[in-house]
Design a protein around this motif. Structure first.
Motif, mmCIF file in Angstrom:
data_model
loop_
_atom_site.group_PDB
_atom_site.id
_atom_site.type_symbol
_atom_site.label_atom_id
_atom_site.label_comp_id
_atom_site.label_asym_id
_atom_site.label_seq_id
_atom_site.Cartn_x
_atom_site.Cartn_y
_atom_site.Cartn_z
ATOM 1 N N ALA A 177 -3.914 90.910 -36.033
ATOM 2 C CA ALA A 177 -2.856 91.588 -35.276
ATOM 3 C C ALA A 177 -2.139 92.571 -36.195
ATOM 4 O O ALA A 177 -2.549 92.785 -37.336
ATOM 5 C CB ALA A 177 -1.878 90.564 -34.697
ATOM 6 N N VAL B 39 -5.862 85.242 -36.229
ATOM 7 C CA VAL B 39 -5.692 86.334 -35.272
ATOM 8 C C VAL B 39 -5.459 87.623 -36.040
ATOM 9 O O VAL B 39 -4.547 87.702 -36.882
ATOM 10 C CB VAL B 39 -4.515 86.069 -34.316
ATOM 11 C CG1 VAL B 39 -4.287 87.270 -33.404
ATOM 12 C CG2 VAL B 39 -4.769 84.824 -33.494
ATOM 13 N N SER C 97 -4.894 95.095 -35.915
ATOM 14 C CA SER C 97 -5.307 95.084 -34.512
ATOM 15 C C SER C 97 -6.412 96.106 -34.293
ATOM 16 O O SER C 97 -6.504 97.120 -34.999
ATOM 17 C CB SER C 97 -4.123 95.449 -33.610
ATOM 18 O OG SER C 97 -3.106 94.489 -33.669
ATOM 19 N N SER D 226 -6.581 91.007 -31.694
ATOM 20 C CA SER D 226 -5.569 91.592 -30.831
ATOM 21 C C SER D 226 -5.810 93.092 -30.756
ATOM 22 O O SER D 226 -6.642 93.636 -31.477
ATOM 23 C CB SER D 226 -4.174 91.298 -31.376
ATOM 24 O OG SER D 226 -3.177 91.710 -30.474
ATOM 25 N N PRO E 79 0.738 90.838 -29.130
ATOM 26 C CA PRO E 79 -0.166 89.835 -29.705
ATOM 27 C C PRO E 79 0.228 88.386 -29.419
ATOM 28 O O PRO E 79 -0.466 87.461 -29.853
ATOM 29 C CB PRO E 79 -0.063 90.126 -31.203
ATOM 30 C CG PRO E 79 1.348 90.590 -31.381
ATOM 31 C CD PRO E 79 1.678 91.373 -30.123
ATOM 32 N N ALA F 13 -2.434 86.092 -27.864
ATOM 33 C CA ALA F 13 -3.555 85.950 -28.797
ATOM 34 C C ALA F 13 -3.179 84.996 -29.924
ATOM 35 O O ALA F 13 -3.987 84.147 -30.344
ATOM 36 C CB ALA F 13 -3.943 87.311 -29.356
ATOM 37 N N GLU F 14 -1.958 85.116 -30.423
ATOM 38 C CA GLU F 14 -1.519 84.240 -31.510
ATOM 39 C C GLU F 14 -1.408 82.793 -31.050
ATOM 40 O O GLU F 14 -1.733 81.860 -31.805
ATOM 41 C CB GLU F 14 -0.178 84.747 -32.055
ATOM 42 C CG GLU F 14 -0.324 86.059 -32.828
ATOM 43 C CD GLU F 14 0.996 86.732 -33.139
ATOM 44 O OE1 GLU F 14 2.020 86.328 -32.533
ATOM 45 O OE2 GLU F 14 1.007 87.661 -33.966
ATOM 46 N N ASN G 37 -8.447 90.734 -26.820
ATOM 47 C CA ASN G 37 -7.344 90.630 -25.856
ATOM 48 C C ASN G 37 -7.827 90.792 -24.417
ATOM 49 O O ASN G 37 -7.426 90.046 -23.524
ATOM 50 C CB ASN G 37 -6.290 91.699 -26.136
ATOM 51 C CG ASN G 37 -5.117 91.163 -26.921
ATOM 52 O OD1 ASN G 37 -4.837 91.603 -28.009
ATOM 53 N ND2 ASN G 37 -4.432 90.173 -26.369
#
Length: 312
Positions: free
Chosen positions: A275, A273, A279, A253, A259, A262-263, A202
């Motif tokens: 998350a 990803v 995370s 993430s 998130p 990021a997604e 991130n």
């Protein structure tokens, strides 16, 4: 950083700061007649270190709560009062707590301030004003965590010489745990094929971890040590292209950041990803009972998540 206090609150804080237990000490009892140092720790990480090093000889007040971003924190009147009454204030340093100097001034604090980053080799920033002090995420290398813990122990011993033996014993025990953690992480990362040791996160929070365990940093969604830095569409497009070109297996993430971006990047790049519960704990520990409840828990969780995802 704004600090919302009134004249009445500040007056009360100053009165509390001068109050003592009848012996002229700002220390507190634990109900058994023993005296404990009043310690205020800023971040979740340094609070965890302080509890391990201080044991039952200290009472730690932690300012930042789990999963709260330390880069954009605004101290409360209760934070100022806690600092006003403290014997020792423990900070991460490297300008992570940009709000702390003014908070200490408002509190009228005259105890011991511990900069845990003392002696830690600091990664340089990119030359911008927001990265001028360097990378503040020093705890992500367990060897740095040892230095941070040593700085805390030295401050506790100087403030409370009668507890020196206890602080030294706690430091020795915790250092052993950190050494074991370091060896375990290296072993886990060593199971990754050489071509699968690339990270996208991130924000740029894992540089010390990457350097320690010889990973490759491909990039971050927020291209800065600071989570408050602005996103750039052009930079995000470049990151997607880099992910595709390098064959990165996952985007990670972070627990204290949403998130969503990021997604979106993961969808564009066609990669998974990590998350939610998977995370990484970047800037903060997790709450009690979580996979990141302590510093050692956090680093074990991060490593397991990274290794599992990159193995594909």
């Amino acid at each position: 950083m704004r600090i919302h206090t009134s004249a009445m609150v500040l007056a009360g804080l100053l009165a509390a700061a001068t109050a003592c237990d009848g012996s002229g000490s700002a220390s507190t009892g634990d109900g058994t007649g023993a005296r404990r140092l009043k310690v205020v720790a800023t971040t979740t990480q340094v609070a965890d270190f302080a509890r391990d090093i201080g044991g039952d000889k200290v009472k730690v007040t932690q300012l930042l709560k789990p999963n709260v971003d330390p880069h954009d924190y605004e101290p409360s009147p209760a934070d100022i009062q806690a600092i006003a009454e403290a014997d020792v204030v423990v900070e991460n340093g490297v300008r992570l707590e940009r709000w702390l100097d003014q908070t200490i001034k408002s509190a009228g604090f005259h105890g011991t301030l511990v900069d845990t980053s003392k002696g830690v080799p600091i990664r340089k920033g990119d030359g911008t004003e927001e990265e001028a002090a360097g990378d503040p995420h020093i705890w992500h290398d367990p060897k740095n965590a040892e230095l941070m813990s040593r700085n805390i122990a030295a401050a506790f011993e100087a403030t409370d010489p009668s507890g020196k033996a206890a602080y030294a014993a706690n430091l020795a025990s915790y250092t052993t745990k950190l050494d074991r953690l370091d060896s375990w992480i290296a072993q886990q990362i060593g199971t990754l094929p050489a071509g699968r040791r690339e990270l996208v996160t991130n924000h740029d929070a894992f540089g010390y971890y990457i350097d320690r365990y010889h990973l490759t940093f491909v990039g971050s969604i927020i291209p800065s040590f600071d989570t408050s830095a602005e996103l750039s569409g052009k930079r995000l497009d470049a990151l997607v292209a880099k992910i595709k070109a390098t064959g990165v297996k996952a985007i990670f993430s972070e627990s204290s950041l949403p998130p969503k971006t990021a997604e979106a990047i993961g969808k564009q790049a066609g990669v998974k990803v990590e998350a939610g519960e998977e995370s990484l704990y970047g800037d903060t520990l997790g709450p009690a009972g979580s996979a990141g409840a302590t510093y050692i828990d956090m680093e074990r969780h991060n490593t397991t998540t990274i290794v599992t995802a990159l193995k594909g």
